[in-house]
Design a protein around this motif. Structure first.
Motif, PDB file in Angstrom:
ATOM      1  N   GLU A  36     -12.333 -26.399  14.375  1.00 21.65           N
ATOM      2  CA  GLU A  36     -11.898 -26.091  13.011  1.00 21.65           C
ATOM      3  C   GLU A  36     -12.442 -24.740  12.561  1.00 21.65           C
ATOM      4  OE1 GLU A  36     -11.577 -28.437   8.760  1.00 21.65           O
ATOM      5  OE2 GLU A  36     -13.218 -28.956  10.119  1.00 21.65           O
TER       6      GLU A  36
ATOM      7  N   GLU B  51      -6.970 -24.694  10.405  1.00 21.97           N
ATOM      8  CA  GLU B  51      -5.954 -25.725  10.187  1.00 21.97           C
ATOM      9  C   GLU B  51      -5.034 -25.891  11.393  1.00 21.97           C
ATOM     10  OE1 GLU B  51      -3.980 -28.784   8.362  1.00 21.97           O
ATOM     11  OE2 GLU B  51      -5.893 -27.878   7.809  1.00 21.97           O
ATOM     12  N   GLN B  52      -4.736 -24.820  12.064  1.00 21.49           N
ATOM     13  CA  GLN B  52      -3.852 -24.888  13.236  1.00 21.49           C
ATOM     14  C   GLN B  52      -4.450 -25.813  14.306  1.00 21.49           C
ATOM     15  OE1 GLN B  52      -3.173 -21.133  15.173  1.00 21.49           O
ATOM     16  NE2 GLN B  52      -1.593 -21.976  16.519  1.00 21.49           N
TER      17      GLN B  52
ATOM     18  N   ARG C 277      -4.129 -29.501  13.112  1.00 20.16           N
ATOM     19  CA  ARG C 277      -2.726 -29.959  13.206  1.00 20.16           C
ATOM     20  C   ARG C 277      -2.336 -30.273  14.642  1.00 20.16           C
ATOM     21  NH1 ARG C 277      -1.422 -26.118   9.310  1.00 20.16           N
ATOM     22  NH2 ARG C 277      -0.627 -24.735  10.915  1.00 20.16           N
TER      23      ARG C 277
ATOM     24  N   ARG D 200      -8.581 -37.300   9.606  1.00 20.73           N
ATOM     25  CA  ARG D 200      -7.354 -36.726  10.141  1.00 20.73           C
ATOM     26  C   ARG D 200      -7.046 -37.162  11.565  1.00 20.73           C
ATOM     27  NH1 ARG D 200      -6.679 -30.763   8.135  1.00 20.73           N
ATOM     28  NH2 ARG D 200      -4.755 -31.039   9.282  1.00 20.73           N
TER      29      ARG D 200
END
Length: 174
Positions: free
Chosen positions: A42, A47-48, A51, A134
């Protein structure tokens, strides 16, 4: 030298009395490494990174659900099982991971909600609660969506964030 190695290997196999403690330490260590990798990933890719990990876990879970359906009594031909069937499958998974619960908040054809009160890796994941928020959540969502695309998943409590349980809710919307 060969005899010394052989003697050590045999001693290792004989010393099984504390294997539970060893596996616990192994799991905690592995969980700490996973949390550290997520923190670094992170930090480096933001964020990539998260995800991509979420997508990979989500898709993998959708494929993995097939091996749990039979154990949960969900027929291979059954499409869009209700929350009672989904809950049976999730109970099997939680039990296999030593995630124990003390009953259900709601258990009906439209809603399955429970609080998991133990987690062998909650402390390790507390350094990166995003692993549960997440990554673990995306795996649960993958399982649930593979079973019933109309079902939604939501976590409202997480032990790595300091809550005394992990609480999740599966709800089928029409």
């Amino acid at each position: 030298m060969k005899q010394e190695i052989k003697d050590r290997q045999e001693a290792r196999f004989r010393n099984t009395g504390n294997m539970r403690q060893r596996y616990k330490a192994w799991a905690e260590n592995l969980a700490s490494l996973v949390a550290l990798m997520v923190v670094i990933g992170e930090e480096v890719a933001g964020e990539q990174f998260l995800r991509k990990v979420e997508e990979a876990i989500f898709e993998g879970s959708k494929l993995d659900v097939q091996r749990h359906k039979e154990a949960a009594g969900i027929a291979e031909t059954e499409t869009a099982p209700d929350c009672l069937a989904i809950g049976r499958l999730l109970d099997i998974i939680d039990d296999s991971l030593a995630n124990f619960w003390d009953g259900y908040i709601e258990k009906s054809p439209k809603v399955f909600e429970k609080r998991v009160v133990t987690c062998p890796v909650a402390e390790a994941f507390s350094m990166a609660p995003v692993v549960c928020e997440r990554v673990i959540a995306s795996g649960l969502k993958g399982y649930v969506k593979a079973l019933n695309p109309k079902a939604e998943v939501r976590f409202t409590e997480l032990m790595p964030k300091g809550d005394d349980a992990c609480r999740y809710r599966i709800e089928i919307t029409d």
